[in-house]
Design an enzyme around this catalytic site. Structure first.
Site, mmCIF file in Angstrom:
data_model
loop_
_atom_site.group_PDB
_atom_site.id
_atom_site.type_symbol
_atom_site.label_atom_id
_atom_site.label_comp_id
_atom_site.label_asym_id
_atom_site.label_seq_id
_atom_site.Cartn_x
_atom_site.Cartn_y
_atom_site.Cartn_z
ATOM 1 N N ASP A 12 0.909 -1.012 0.090
ATOM 2 C CA ASP A 12 0.072 -0.123 -0.075
ATOM 3 C C ASP A 12 0.645 1.338 -0.110
ATOM 4 O O ASP A 12 2.481 0.869 0.254
ATOM 5 C CB ASP A 12 -0.697 0.099 1.473
ATOM 6 C CG ASP A 12 -1.956 1.534 0.782
ATOM 7 O OD1 ASP A 12 -2.445 2.070 -0.114
ATOM 8 O OD2 ASP A 12 -2.239 1.837 2.532
ATOM 9 N N SER A 13 0.309 2.437 0.142
ATOM 10 C CA SER A 13 1.334 3.936 -0.337
ATOM 11 C C SER A 13 1.780 4.164 1.604
ATOM 12 O O SER A 13 2.161 4.744 1.444
ATOM 13 C CB SER A 13 0.326 5.108 -0.861
ATOM 14 O OG SER A 13 -1.299 4.713 -0.069
ATOM 15 N N GLY A 45 -2.803 9.178 -4.091
ATOM 16 C CA GLY A 45 -4.037 9.410 -3.835
ATOM 17 C C GLY A 45 -4.267 10.714 -5.127
ATOM 18 O O GLY A 45 -5.122 11.258 -5.913
ATOM 19 N N CYS A 75 -3.932 -0.905 -2.105
ATOM 20 C CA CYS A 75 -5.103 0.044 -2.289
ATOM 21 C C CYS A 75 -5.510 -0.013 -3.872
ATOM 22 O O CYS A 75 -5.368 -0.033 -4.636
ATOM 23 C CB CYS A 75 -2.688 0.467 -2.314
ATOM 24 S SG CYS A 75 -3.028 2.587 -2.933
ATOM 25 N N ASN A 76 -6.519 0.627 -3.543
ATOM 26 C CA ASN A 76 -7.373 0.775 -4.775
ATOM 27 C C ASN A 76 -6.668 2.367 -5.348
ATOM 28 O O ASN A 76 -6.821 1.782 -6.953
ATOM 29 C CB ASN A 76 -8.624 2.169 -3.527
ATOM 30 C CG ASN A 76 -9.572 0.643 -2.889
ATOM 31 O OD1 ASN A 76 -10.510 -0.005 -3.525
ATOM 32 N ND2 ASN A 76 -9.194 0.934 -1.677
ATOM 33 N N THR A 77 -6.014 3.295 -4.572
ATOM 34 C CA THR A 77 -5.059 3.972 -5.936
ATOM 35 C C THR A 77 -4.047 3.090 -6.676
ATOM 36 O O THR A 77 -4.296 3.294 -7.876
ATOM 37 C CB THR A 77 -4.355 5.312 -4.881
ATOM 38 O OG1 THR A 77 -5.957 6.064 -4.223
ATOM 39 C CG2 THR A 77 -4.278 6.339 -6.009
ATOM 40 N N GLU A 154 -2.463 8.398 8.045
ATOM 41 C CA GLU A 154 -0.387 8.150 8.331
ATOM 42 C C GLU A 154 0.043 8.705 9.292
ATOM 43 O O GLU A 154 1.575 8.350 9.809
ATOM 44 C CB GLU A 154 -0.021 8.868 7.049
ATOM 45 C CG GLU A 154 -0.633 8.033 5.733
ATOM 46 C CD GLU A 154 0.413 6.685 6.212
ATOM 47 O OE1 GLU A 154 1.582 6.475 5.658
ATOM 48 O OE2 GLU A 154 0.050 5.584 5.300
ATOM 49 N N CYS A 185 -11.205 3.552 0.081
ATOM 50 C CA CYS A 185 -9.983 3.169 0.077
ATOM 51 C C CYS A 185 -9.218 2.832 1.055
ATOM 52 O O CYS A 185 -9.871 2.677 2.416
ATOM 53 C CB CYS A 185 -9.254 4.767 0.320
ATOM 54 S SG CYS A 185 -7.840 5.065 1.007
ATOM 55 N N THR A 186 -7.971 1.643 1.197
ATOM 56 C CA THR A 186 -7.927 1.044 2.551
ATOM 57 C C THR A 186 -7.209 2.119 3.623
ATOM 58 O O THR A 186 -7.484 1.350 4.764
ATOM 59 C CB THR A 186 -6.482 0.036 2.618
ATOM 60 O OG1 THR A 186 -5.587 0.765 1.778
ATOM 61 C CG2 THR A 186 -7.201 -1.261 0.942
ATOM 62 N N HIS A 187 -7.494 3.380 3.463
ATOM 63 C CA HIS A 187 -7.029 3.901 4.841
ATOM 64 C C HIS A 187 -7.950 3.881 6.079
ATOM 65 O O HIS A 187 -7.638 4.060 7.160
ATOM 66 C CB HIS A 187 -6.053 5.523 4.945
ATOM 67 C CG HIS A 187 -4.419 4.523 3.627
ATOM 68 N ND1 HIS A 187 -4.100 4.713 3.449
ATOM 69 C CD2 HIS A 187 -3.437 5.189 4.953
ATOM 70 C CE1 HIS A 187 -3.597 4.740 3.080
ATOM 71 N NE2 HIS A 187 -1.815 5.925 4.682
HETATM 72 N N1 DGL Z 1 -4.565 3.228 0.695
HETATM 73 C C1 DGL Z 1 -5.091 3.421 -0.618
HETATM 74 C C2 DGL Z 1 -5.867 4.025 -1.447
HETATM 75 O O1 DGL Z 1 -6.503 2.804 -0.886
HETATM 76 C C3 DGL Z 1 -4.398 5.024 -0.990
HETATM 77 C C4 DGL Z 1 -3.650 5.944 -0.268
HETATM 78 C C5 DGL Z 1 -2.856 7.335 -0.678
HETATM 79 O O2 DGL Z 1 -3.615 8.040 -1.561
HETATM 80 O O3 DGL Z 1 -1.462 7.388 -0.446
HETATM 81 O O4 DGL Z 1 -6.341 4.382 -1.967
#
Ligand code: DGL
Length: 255
Positions: A12-13, A45, A75-77, A154, A185-187
């Protein structure tokens, strides 16, 4: 397959993919996991597609040196930007991505009012446009880009006053108007408590973590690659700040 090729890498990011890793470890307790969060370069993102693609390929290359049987892009992005490229570069590897859980939301709330909260990039990409197109007749969809929330997660402030203020601004106008909110978004699952405080407990919060873990398990089983070992975890982060690994451990304990 030798020992060195037995890892399932999760990428992930930053710390967001840990919300997916929790489900992976639940469903695949006997596996070896190697998690890499690219917090030094987060957020992804709000970057361009090309940048996210380049960063994702670099992370995959780093993880590949460990010897992998699967790569989960949690990570969706990064999935929107780079999943096709990853599959092209590593044709023999099981590569599993994640997408906003719109199908789950429409199945559970047919004809319902569904918010999709995700990064600006995820919502802008073609992958989401085709997903939305598939479900736009089954439910009413509200796109909710949420820049700024990833940074707060974060920083370990997913529950704090800044997150509440940001969420109030974004979601306050939709209070009483949604049946479900897709956390795309996984966050965001780490901010679930603050989101429910703003929207109300009655709004279902849905994410793709469990489905991604199920798909990973299915793909490994299909390839005869399931392992029933001790179950281990290596946690890595590109940030030199030790606070990120400390936060990662803490987030993994939240169920
Ligand atoms: N966790 C990431 C997601 O699922 C994106 C977070 C980011 O913007 O870095 O999209």
């Amino acid at each position: 397959m030798n020992q060195k090729e037995n890892y399932i890498a999760v990428f992930d990011s930053g710390v967001g993919g840990l919300s997916v890793l929790r489900h992976l470890r639940d469903q695949l307790p006997g596996e070896r996991f190697a998690y890499f969060g690219d917090s030094a370069n987060a957020p992804y993102g709000t970057r361009s597609r090309e940048e996210v693609c380049r960063l994702t390929l670099a992370a995959a290359e780093r993880l590949m040196s460990r010897g992998l049987k699967a790569l989960v892009v949690a990570c969706n992005t990064a999935t929107s930007a780079a999943i096709n490229e990853l599959r092209r570069v590593y044709p023999d590897l099981i590569v599993v991505g994640i997408e906003p859980a719109l199908k789950l939301a429409c199945d559970r709330f047919p004809g319902g009012r569904i918010g999709v909260m995700a990064t600006p990039m995820t919502l802008r990409e073609e992958k989401f446009a085709s997903l939305e197109h598939r479900y736009e007749h089954a439910c009413r969809i509200f796109e909710l880009p949420a820049p700024g929330l990833v940074e707060l997660v974060e920083a370990g402030k997913a529950d704090g006053p800044e997150a509440l203020a940001l969420l109030e601004q974004l979601l306050g106008p939709l209070r009483g108007k949604l049946d479900a909110l897709v956390l795309g978004c996984t966050h965001y699952p780490f901010a679930a408590r603050a989101i429910s405080r703003v929207l109300g407990e009655e709004v279902a919060l849905l994410d793709g973590g469990e489905g991604t873990a199920r798909e990973t398990r299915r793909r490994l089983a299909q390839a005869g690659l399931l392992e029933n070992g001790e179950g281990t975890l290596i946690l890595e982060n590109s940030s030199p700040d030790p606070a990120l690994l400390a936060l990662s451990r803490q987030l993994l304990e939240i169920q």
